[in-house]
Design an enzyme around this catalytic site. Structure first.
Site, short mmCIF file in Angstrom:
data_model
loop_
_atom_site.label_atom_id
_atom_site.label_comp_id
_atom_site.label_asym_id
_atom_site.label_seq_id
_atom_site.Cartn_x
_atom_site.Cartn_y
_atom_site.Cartn_z
N VAL A 15 0.83 -1.20 0.00
CA VAL A 15 0.00 0.00 0.00
C VAL A 15 0.87 1.25 0.00
O VAL A 15 0.58 2.23 -0.70
CB VAL A 15 -0.96 -0.01 1.21
N LYS A 35 9.36 -6.03 -8.23
CA LYS A 35 9.17 -7.01 -7.15
C LYS A 35 10.11 -8.17 -7.46
O LYS A 35 9.80 -9.04 -8.28
CB LYS A 35 7.71 -7.48 -7.12
N THR A 39 6.05 -14.20 -3.19
CA THR A 39 5.80 -15.53 -2.61
C THR A 39 4.35 -15.66 -2.17
O THR A 39 3.66 -14.68 -1.93
CB THR A 39 6.71 -15.78 -1.39
N ASP A 48 1.20 -8.65 -5.54
CA ASP A 48 1.39 -7.29 -5.06
C ASP A 48 1.41 -6.27 -6.18
O ASP A 48 0.88 -5.15 -6.05
CB ASP A 48 2.69 -7.19 -4.26
#
Length: 238
Positions: A15, A35, A39, A48
């Protein structure tokens, strides 16, 4: 380049990265988010980076490796048989993105020393290879001072510069520990408090998220967060 690391898992790194990206985009900057290792997400499932695009809008994203087990990148790679991510590969990818973007964010997995390989290499080695600034994302409540101080101490002992600390999820009804920690977190980090993002921001639509990002992040990121005022308001509630 900015490495976004947490004091642990689930503290709000994604976030925070999305909020920084959203403000940078609004300011006309070309943003990329790397990234190195995702995982706990199966192939085809949103991770993400998909969350960052959903919240921040069109930013360039790159994921180097995805492992299905919710473990450290090293353990997840070992179980899956998928190749590990080394600092050189991650640094090379970040450098390539940096050539075409104004801001590159590198989001870690868990904390700064979570292992990526059996030799103990971690996000700290990627940051060192890049000479990147480190942003620490911390929790608000009990225990956060210790983990924040440890994270900052590791970073500085490895020759890295901690740009600041951001509270990844500021509770709607903060307790005494959270209110007290507003003053103490910058001391633990040895760096300024650069923001406090409202709890539940990840569930907002893009426009509302941008507005909360502006309120919750420092002018250093293009926001309006005033650390001194935030500290005074917290102190008045204790």
């Amino acid at each position: 380049m900015l490495v976004v690391t947490g004091t642990g898992t689930g503290v709000g790194k994604t976030v925070v990265a999305a909020a920084i990206a959203a403000l940078a985009r609004t300011g006309g900057r070309r943003v990329a988010v790397l990234k190195p290792a995702q995982t706990g997400v199966a192939p085809g499932e949103p991770g993400d980076l998909e969350d960052i695009v959903r919240l921040a809008g069109e930013v360039t994203t790159r994921e180097l490796r995805r492992y299905p087990d919710p473990l450290s990148p090293e353990a997840a790679a070992r179980r899956s048989g998928i190749a590990q991510v080394g600092p050189a590969e991650a640094a090379r990818a970040a450098t390539q993105l940096d050539e075409r973007h104004d801001l590159v964010l590198i989001e870690g997995a868990g904390g700064l020393l979570v292992p990526f390989g059996p030799d103990g290499t971690s996000l700290v080695d990627i940051a060192w290879a890049l000479g990147a600034l480190v942003l620490v994302v911390a929790e608000a409540g009990l225990g956060t001072l210790n983990t924040t101080a440890l994270t900052a101490e590791v970073a500085t002992s490895r020759g890295l510069h901690v740009a600041g600390v951001v509270i990844g999820s500021w509770p709607r009804e903060p307790g005494l520990a959270a209110l007290s920690n507003v003053r103490d977190l910058p001391v633990a980090a040895g760096a300024p408090l650069l923001g406090a993002l409202a709890e539940g921001m990840g569930a907002l639509d893009r426009d509302a998220f941008l507005e909360q990002a502006r309120r919750g992040l420092s002018p250093w990121f293009g926001g309006e967060f005033d650390a001194e005022r935030f500290e005074k308001e917290a102190a008045a509630q204790t």
